[in-house]
Design a protein around this motif. Sequence first.
Motif, PDB file in Angstrom:
ATOM      1  N   ARG A 124      37.820  43.639  38.527  1.00 53.60           N
ATOM      2  CA  ARG A 124      39.202  43.822  38.090  1.00 53.60           C
ATOM      3  C   ARG A 124      40.096  44.132  39.295  1.00 53.60           C
ATOM      4  O   ARG A 124      41.192  43.627  39.429  1.00 53.60           O
ATOM      5  N   ARG A 125      39.589  44.975  40.195  1.00 55.09           N
ATOM      6  CA  ARG A 125      40.371  45.365  41.379  1.00 55.09           C
ATOM      7  C   ARG A 125      40.502  44.200  42.360  1.00 55.09           C
ATOM      8  O   ARG A 125      41.560  43.972  42.931  1.00 55.09           O
ATOM      9  N   LEU A 138      35.127  46.717  39.705  1.00 57.24           N
ATOM     10  CA  LEU A 138      35.341  46.083  41.010  1.00 57.24           C
ATOM     11  C   LEU A 138      35.982  44.708  40.889  1.00 57.24           C
ATOM     12  O   LEU A 138      36.925  44.397  41.615  1.00 57.24           O
ATOM     13  N   MET A 187      34.815  52.093  47.772  1.00 57.89           N
ATOM     14  CA  MET A 187      34.779  50.721  48.295  1.00 57.89           C
ATOM     15  C   MET A 187      35.673  50.580  49.519  1.00 57.89           C
ATOM     16  O   MET A 187      35.409  49.784  50.420  1.00 57.89           O
ATOM     17  N   GLN A 196      35.601  55.139  42.405  1.00 54.07           N
ATOM     18  CA  GLN A 196      34.796  53.971  42.790  1.00 54.07           C
ATOM     19  C   GLN A 196      35.523  53.094  43.803  1.00 54.07           C
ATOM     20  O   GLN A 196      34.947  52.663  44.798  1.00 54.07           O
ATOM     21  N   ILE A 197      36.806  52.837  43.531  1.00 54.12           N
ATOM     22  CA  ILE A 197      37.567  51.943  44.413  1.00 54.12           C
ATOM     23  C   ILE A 197      37.782  52.589  45.782  1.00 54.12           C
ATOM     24  O   ILE A 197      37.702  51.923  46.819  1.00 54.12           O
ATOM     25  N   LYS A 229      40.605  41.186  41.765  1.00 56.22           N
ATOM     26  CA  LYS A 229      41.560  40.214  41.246  1.00 56.22           C
ATOM     27  C   LYS A 229      42.982  40.527  41.726  1.00 56.22           C
ATOM     28  O   LYS A 229      43.764  39.640  42.014  1.00 56.22           O
ATOM     29  N   GLU A 230      43.311  41.829  41.806  1.00 54.70           N
ATOM     30  CA  GLU A 230      44.692  42.156  42.182  1.00 54.70           C
ATOM     31  C   GLU A 230      44.828  42.749  43.574  1.00 54.70           C
ATOM     32  O   GLU A 230      45.935  43.034  44.018  1.00 54.70           O
ATOM     33  N   LYS A 274      52.807  45.065  36.194  1.00 51.79           N
ATOM     34  CA  LYS A 274      51.515  45.149  35.508  1.00 51.79           C
ATOM     35  C   LYS A 274      51.311  46.563  34.937  1.00 51.79           C
ATOM     36  O   LYS A 274      50.861  46.721  33.805  1.00 51.79           O
TER      37      LYS A 274
END
Lengths: 125, 475
Positions: free
Chosen positions: A89-90, A87, B96, B92-93, A92-93, B376
């Motif tokens: 890490r996400r 989370l 969220m 997971q994301i 952050k971007e 990235k």
Amino acid sequence: MATNNLGKWYAPQECVVIAGEAGNSMFVVLSGTLEVLGGEPGNEQRIGTLTEGDIFGEMALFEKERRSATVRALDEAFVLTLDKRTLLRRIKEDPLVALNLIETLCRRTRKLNGELAQLRAAQQA
Amino acid sequence: MLHILDRKKQLASRLMKGRGDKESSKQLTNGSRIAVIGGGPAGSFFSYFLLRMAEKVDLKVEIDIYEPRRFDAFGPGGCNHCGGIVSESLVQILAMDGIHLPRDVVQRGIEAYVLHTDDGQVRIETPVHEKRIAAVYRGGGPRGTSGADWRSFDQYLLDQAVEKGAQVRHRLVTDMVWKDGQPFLLCNDGDGGSYDLMVVATGVNNRLLDRFEAMGCGYERPKTTTAFVSEFHYGKELLNETLGDAMHVFLLDIPRLEFAALIPKSTYATMCLLGEDIDNELVNTFLNSPEVRKCFPEDARISTNACHGFPRINIGGASQPFADRVVFIGDSGVTRLYKDGIGAAYRTGKAAAIAAVLGGVSAEDFRRHYLPACSKISRDNAIGKLALIANDFSRDKGLIRRTMLRMTANEQQTPGVNRHMSSILWDLFTGSAPYRDIMFRMLSPSFIASLMWNLLCVMFSFGREPVEVKQEYGN
């Protein structure tokens, strides 16, 4: 057990997190109902319930405090664990992920404010 | 001190002025029209997040998603030629983001990976003992299926975008021209129109990309290689017995084969072969290898007569994936090397949506706000190539391969031990972590020390041997 479930299965009365434990993840309820228990050990009171789509344990993302409440399954529940590392890490971007969390915290604060106002009104009456 | 404050003010003023200039010319405003070419995950994620962002800033825009296919169709008509794995980090994301994959979209929750090599196999359990990887069908399902009780993943995402307000046009976009400084789309049935922003979310094989390359805006499509995807029918019970809830990955010493996987779904398993220009000869060599045959019933005749194909897949990023009022996302932009294509579609789709709403739709806006997300991924792919070279080395050298198996098996069978190799292999196979993280872990002194110890154990046959991992993958 169906093979197309995601998350971890919890039996009724099984605890997902216990107050006082160290935590480094948050959770999303995929199905089922869970209760949030607060108060002194041995004298816990239900302070809320969680259903599909609700998130909990998010405080562990931002502070190193121990879990503030116990969360226990009321019926069979599937809960998805979200790793702190993934989370952060996400976040952050991707500002939207942070925004979602802030929205959740705002909703929770508004609910608490409402409850506090009700309690004060009851005390004054 | 005063001097510094003055300089800061000047700088802020210049920045605001520059931003103001762009805002007046190429910003999305109320009533702006956006065309999304391609209704796969990248197009759907872009549309979903752009409409969500627009809602937050009180912006009313129209989105038309052009997608000729119907993802709920069985067989090639709805197929996106993909293994159909939603990675651990993406599950997971998405949760969220409020996107919880429903049970009828998830064909199977994956709880472990079984690594097959020429020297044996080892089962790697999910780090948190929880199913956080979803095996899905991108389309309706394999050819010959009927009356299935599942839903297409791509259709589910498209439905989420439609729910937010996007419109789906089942038409094939055949050309694009510029009219009054705006992109104008032409469809095969004569339909089309002018748009304020055009989002290209097609596959890398789409002919429209030739047109964009010829336009001279600097776009060049990503380099590709041939992969192989095939469906094998097992039936529910047999699938549970043979593969269970584990994805089976193969690191076999077969020339040109980089990576192979067998992914259990509901009643079928999807086989994916990645490497250097996969062809029929390589597929047959792979299918007839003893390690692969173990994953099928003893008397099964393994053939590729089932639903299968040789899709082209990205092995690089596009150069300049944007222009004024045009942005390329997903496979036509950049994707992760060999892994987590749906995750890359999510990241590029969302990054482009945020750039368009909060930045603008000029080439400069995309350069400033979208390109960093693509760069990235590209940088991580470059590191990924190094990680894969290390992986190839271990695959080709029997001693290293046995060391890797021994180390992983020991970690899996010893509770509480630091899972160096297991976590590296897990993330390498699942695509859950960036290649950069994996590389750092591969270079950590504790990993190298543990690897050396296991290497000595294998070389001189001492130390406790891990218990043999049996072929009991079922529940």
